[in-house]
Design a protein around this motif. Structure first.
Motif, PDB file in Angstrom:
ATOM      1  N   ILE A   1       0.827  -1.212   0.000  1.00 16.80           N
ATOM      2  CA  ILE A   1       0.000   0.000   0.000  1.00 16.80           C
ATOM      3  C   ILE A   1       0.863   1.264   0.000  1.00 16.80           C
ATOM      4  O   ILE A   1       0.459   2.301  -0.548  1.00 16.80           O
ATOM      5  CB  ILE A   1      -0.982   0.028   1.185  1.00 16.80           C
ATOM      6  CG1 ILE A   1      -0.232   0.113   2.510  1.00 16.80           C
ATOM      7  CG2 ILE A   1      -1.892  -1.180   1.165  1.00 16.80           C
ATOM      8  CD1 ILE A   1      -1.159   0.292   3.695  1.00 16.80           C
TER       9      ILE A   1
ATOM     10  N   HIS B   1       1.780   2.391  -3.486  1.00 16.94           N
ATOM     11  CA  HIS B   1       0.704   2.838  -4.379  1.00 16.94           C
ATOM     12  C   HIS B   1       0.619   4.366  -4.323  1.00 16.94           C
ATOM     13  O   HIS B   1       0.162   4.952  -3.330  1.00 16.94           O
ATOM     14  CB  HIS B   1      -0.620   2.206  -3.963  1.00 16.94           C
ATOM     15  CG  HIS B   1      -1.720   2.404  -4.960  1.00 16.94           C
ATOM     16  ND1 HIS B   1      -1.645   1.988  -6.269  1.00 16.94           N
ATOM     17  CD2 HIS B   1      -2.941   2.988  -4.837  1.00 16.94           C
ATOM     18  CE1 HIS B   1      -2.746   2.307  -6.912  1.00 16.94           C
ATOM     19  NE2 HIS B   1      -3.551   2.908  -6.061  1.00 16.94           N
TER      20      HIS B   1
ATOM     21  N   TYR C   1      -2.567   6.509  -3.244  1.00 16.83           N
ATOM     22  CA  TYR C   1      -2.883   6.383  -1.816  1.00 16.83           C
ATOM     23  C   TYR C   1      -1.967   7.265  -0.969  1.00 16.83           C
ATOM     24  O   TYR C   1      -2.423   7.960  -0.046  1.00 16.83           O
ATOM     25  CB  TYR C   1      -2.743   4.929  -1.396  1.00 16.83           C
ATOM     26  CG  TYR C   1      -2.969   4.681   0.077  1.00 16.83           C
ATOM     27  CD1 TYR C   1      -4.244   4.726   0.627  1.00 16.83           C
ATOM     28  CD2 TYR C   1      -1.895   4.410   0.921  1.00 16.83           C
ATOM     29  CE1 TYR C   1      -4.445   4.498   1.984  1.00 16.83           C
ATOM     30  CE2 TYR C   1      -2.092   4.182   2.271  1.00 16.83           C
ATOM     31  CZ  TYR C   1      -3.369   4.234   2.796  1.00 16.83           C
ATOM     32  OH  TYR C   1      -3.553   4.013   4.132  1.00 16.83           O
TER      33      TYR C   1
ATOM     34  N   LEU D   1     -11.269   7.474  -0.340  1.00 21.75           N
ATOM     35  CA  LEU D   1     -10.504   6.269  -0.023  1.00 21.75           C
ATOM     36  C   LEU D   1     -10.966   5.038  -0.808  1.00 21.75           C
ATOM     37  O   LEU D   1     -10.126   4.267  -1.300  1.00 21.75           O
ATOM     38  CB  LEU D   1     -10.561   5.997   1.477  1.00 21.75           C
ATOM     39  CG  LEU D   1      -9.478   6.671   2.330  1.00 21.75           C
ATOM     40  CD1 LEU D   1      -9.760   6.472   3.809  1.00 21.75           C
ATOM     41  CD2 LEU D   1      -8.093   6.139   1.985  1.00 21.75           C
TER      42      LEU D   1
ATOM     43  N   VAL E   1      -9.330   4.938  -4.162  1.00 22.24           N
ATOM     44  CA  VAL E   1      -7.934   4.495  -4.148  1.00 22.24           C
ATOM     45  C   VAL E   1      -7.853   2.967  -4.071  1.00 22.24           C
ATOM     46  O   VAL E   1      -7.037   2.337  -4.743  1.00 22.24           O
ATOM     47  CB  VAL E   1      -7.195   5.132  -2.949  1.00 22.24           C
ATOM     48  CG1 VAL E   1      -5.779   4.580  -2.850  1.00 22.24           C
ATOM     49  CG2 VAL E   1      -7.143   6.636  -3.088  1.00 22.24           C
ATOM     50  N   VAL E   2      -8.725   2.376  -3.254  1.00 19.13           N
ATOM     51  CA  VAL E   2      -8.756   0.914  -3.134  1.00 19.13           C
ATOM     52  C   VAL E   2      -9.137   0.291  -4.471  1.00 19.13           C
ATOM     53  O   VAL E   2      -8.541  -0.708  -4.897  1.00 19.13           O
ATOM     54  CB  VAL E   2      -9.735   0.484  -2.025  1.00 19.13           C
ATOM     55  CG1 VAL E   2      -9.811  -1.037  -1.943  1.00 19.13           C
ATOM     56  CG2 VAL E   2      -9.302   1.054  -0.675  1.00 19.13           C
TER      57      VAL E   2
ATOM     58  N   PHE F   1      -5.635  -0.405   4.046  1.00 22.12           N
ATOM     59  CA  PHE F   1      -5.718   0.942   3.495  1.00 22.12           C
ATOM     60  C   PHE F   1      -6.374   1.898   4.500  1.00 22.12           C
ATOM     61  O   PHE F   1      -5.883   3.005   4.730  1.00 22.12           O
ATOM     62  CB  PHE F   1      -6.525   0.934   2.185  1.00 22.12           C
ATOM     63  CG  PHE F   1      -5.704   0.584   0.985  1.00 22.12           C
ATOM     64  CD1 PHE F   1      -4.943   1.540   0.346  1.00 22.12           C
ATOM     65  CD2 PHE F   1      -5.684  -0.702   0.480  1.00 22.12           C
ATOM     66  CE1 PHE F   1      -4.181   1.234  -0.769  1.00 22.12           C
ATOM     67  CE2 PHE F   1      -4.931  -1.031  -0.630  1.00 22.12           C
ATOM     68  CZ  PHE F   1      -4.175  -0.065  -1.258  1.00 22.12           C
TER      69      PHE F   1
ATOM     70  N   TYR G   1      -4.353   4.851   6.994  1.00 19.97           N
ATOM     71  CA  TYR G   1      -4.806   6.240   6.881  1.00 19.97           C
ATOM     72  C   TYR G   1      -5.139   6.800   8.261  1.00 19.97           C
ATOM     73  O   TYR G   1      -4.684   7.882   8.651  1.00 19.97           O
ATOM     74  CB  TYR G   1      -6.028   6.326   5.960  1.00 19.97           C
ATOM     75  CG  TYR G   1      -6.716   7.679   6.021  1.00 19.97           C
ATOM     76  CD1 TYR G   1      -6.148   8.792   5.416  1.00 19.97           C
ATOM     77  CD2 TYR G   1      -7.915   7.841   6.702  1.00 19.97           C
ATOM     78  CE1 TYR G   1      -6.762  10.034   5.487  1.00 19.97           C
ATOM     79  CE2 TYR G   1      -8.536   9.070   6.777  1.00 19.97           C
ATOM     80  CZ  TYR G   1      -7.955  10.162   6.159  1.00 19.97           C
ATOM     81  OH  TYR G   1      -8.571  11.393   6.252  1.00 19.97           O
TER      82      TYR G   1
ATOM     83  N   TYR H   1      -2.784  14.597  -6.704  1.00 20.30           N
ATOM     84  CA  TYR H   1      -3.535  13.337  -6.625  1.00 20.30           C
ATOM     85  C   TYR H   1      -4.060  12.976  -8.019  1.00 20.30           C
ATOM     86  O   TYR H   1      -4.780  13.770  -8.642  1.00 20.30           O
ATOM     87  CB  TYR H   1      -4.675  13.517  -5.633  1.00 20.30           C
ATOM     88  CG  TYR H   1      -5.638  12.370  -5.518  1.00 20.30           C
ATOM     89  CD1 TYR H   1      -5.255  11.150  -4.979  1.00 20.30           C
ATOM     90  CD2 TYR H   1      -6.970  12.515  -5.924  1.00 20.30           C
ATOM     91  CE1 TYR H   1      -6.153  10.108  -4.852  1.00 20.30           C
ATOM     92  CE2 TYR H   1      -7.881  11.485  -5.782  1.00 20.30           C
ATOM     93  CZ  TYR H   1      -7.465  10.288  -5.250  1.00 20.30           C
ATOM     94  OH  TYR H   1      -8.368   9.248  -5.124  1.00 20.30           O
TER      95      TYR H   1
END
Length: 524
Positions: free
Chosen positions: A289, A292, A295, A407, A410-411, A428, A432, A493
């Motif tokens: 994670i 990534h 994220y 979120l 992102v997953v 994830f 966070y 982002y």
């Protein structure tokens, strides 16, 4: 073609009815029925009742969080009458411990096996009674001075651990209530509205019950100092009982919301997905994670913006009381902020669906900046304080909704790029929360230490001018700088609306193809 397949399945069903089915056949039929139910739920979507029941599960975290965030600092200083240094240790260590438990619990949840009530639900169910008990003991002033710091530190850390065991699996549950992205976004909007309502309840219950009892009695004259001292002692005892009453009410609401979540939400099992190899180890999960990019950028960006609002939240009660001089109205001002946030959640949900989530982030977070400047630049005035509170609530709503709405994107993006990695959702969410809580504890500890250096006197109704100046710095310039840094990071982002919709289509095609393959294998 579909009719021929239906006739074959019907003939197979008649054949099974006349013959004695084997265990393998029974298991295949049940598996087929489960897939059919899952596909039917995906087509029909979640009902409003399911979304509401899911949303109620987020209320306990926010009710207790708002009560602790707004009132724990002032409670430790003025009611428990701890030195600001020890209060800062409790606030920092408690939040830091809470942060450490998040990835640990997230890893354990990701390795949990499926049970009859799901994979997330056992964590939520078992942690609730312990969370309620430890929360209540946080607001109890023990009848001894030696060891009082240890009392609050132990029960604060224990509560944070139990709350983590509830909230991490609940957050990851977003990915298991539906496989449809729109349904998850809609459920998240319901959740955020109830969570902001939860902050309203936490602020209202704690503020109205405690605010009705003043630990600072008005003194009519210096000649009657003995009566004034006795009155202060009585008022302090009344304040202690008020905090206990408020915590008892919150504990009852906590249990009710957990029950609604448990009985009203059905956790979906990813039965059609095939795992390749053993589950990830903790180090592997962390590396996967952390590598990534979207994220990492999302977490860092919202780390700064969330810190800004947490710093404002942690010091706002003291700011209203000692810098603005609205001691009798501070609980009402806090309540106005939360009510304004609750009412604007649906508007922000419409805004992000219309203009995109990144645009909603810019507009929603920046909206608070002018009002942060106004509250410290204009001389103290009650009406202005209420107007600023209404406007600030609009940004509070955005800061609640947007991180939890982004979120899942992102997953999903991670799933598209790593289709063979499964069981990572809780990691994830937990990492966070880890970064947010750890940084929040650090900021609250530093801010409380700043008050000590400014000359804050525990238990006193009036504070030095340096305390007022320090509180103004903590609720305006520092949060504004954090907001600007956070938004600059979020600008990088990469998941825009086009990429988000593309990921959604790819995942839906993947689910449909896997489901058709499984059905074909069962038929054969």
């Amino acid at each position: 073609m579909a009719r021929g397949e239906g006739a074959e399945q019907y003939s197979a069903t008649l054949l099974v009815a006349t013959a004695k089915p084997t265990k393998t056949e029974i298991k295949a039929v049940k598996s087929s029925e489960q897939r059919s139910v899952t596909q039917e739920q995906r087509r029909n979507g979640l009902s409003v009742w399911n979304k509401l029941c899911y949303a109620f599960g987020g209320a306990p975290y926010q009710i207790t969080g708002s009560a602790l965030g707004f009132f724990l600092q002032i409670y430790l200083l003025d009611v428990a009458q701890l030195d600001p240094f020890y209060a800062s240790i409790i606030l920092f260590v408690g939040r830091a411990w809470d942060a450490v438990t998040d990835p640990t619990v997230g890893f354990l949840v990701s390795r949990s096996r499926w049970t009859g009530i799901g994979r997330m639900m056992p964590w939520i169910l078992c942690s609730t009674p312990f969370a309620v008990l430890t929360y209540f003991l946080i607001w109890y002033v023990p009848p001894f001075e030696e060891g009082k710091v240890i009392w609050y530190l132990v029960f604060y850390c224990l509560f944070q651990s139990m709350q983590t065991c509830f909230h991490v699996p609940y957050s990851a549950l977003t990915m298991f209530i539906s496989s449809d992205q729109k349904e998850r976004d809609s459920a998240t909007a319901y959740r955020m509205m109830v969570e902001v309502l939860g902050t309203v309840l936490g602020t209202a219950i704690q503020g109205q019950i405690v605010g009705g009892v003043s630990s600072c009695p008005t003194e009519s004259g210096g000649s009657n100092s003995t009566n004034a001292t006795m009155s202060a002692i009585v008022s302090l005892e009344d304040t202690k009982r008020a905090y206990l009453l408020a915590s008892g009410v919150i504990c009852v609401i906590y249990v009710i919301c957990a029950g609604i979540l448990f009985f009203g939400v059905k956790e979906e099992k990813e039965s059609c997905r095939k795992t390749s190899g053993p589950p990830l180890t903790f180090r592997q999960g962390l590396w996967v994670i952390a590598s990534h990019g979207p994220y990492v950028k999302l977490v860092i960006g919202f780390l700064f913006t969330s810190l800004a609002f947490m710093l404002l939240e942690g010091n706002f009660a003291l700011f209203i009381t000692h810098a603005l001089g609205h001691r009798k109205d501070f609980q009402n001002i806090l309540l106005v902020i939360m009510l304004s946030g609750t009412l604007t959640i649906p508007w922000w949900q419409w805004f992000l669906t219309r203009f995109g989530k990144k645009m909603a982030t810019y507009c929603g977070i920046l909206w608070a900046v002018p009002f942060m400047i106004l509250i410290v630049s204009v001389p103290s005035h009650l009406i202005i304080s209420y107007l600023v509170s209404v406007a600030a609530g609009v940004s509070v709503a955005a800061s609640f909704l947007l991180p939890w709405s982004m979120l899942p994107d992102v997953v999903d993006d991670f799933k598209v790029q790593n289709p063979d990695v499964h069981g990572h959702e809780a990691l994830f969410y937990s990492f966070y929360v880890f970064f947010i809580k750890f940084a929040s504890g650090l900021s609250l500890g530093i801010s409380t230490l700043s008050l000590k250096f400014a000359g804050y006197v525990t238990g006193q109704c009036s504070q030095p001018e340096a305390v007022s100046f320090t509180l103004k710095i903590l609720v305006s310039p520092v949060p504004i700088v954090l907001i600007v840094i956070g938004l600059l990071v979020i600008k990088t982002y990469p998941i825009d609306e086009e990429r988000r919709q593309g990921n959604r289509k790819l995942l839906q095609d993947l689910l449909d193809s896997e489901s058709e393959t499984s059905q074909l294998g069962t038929s054969v």
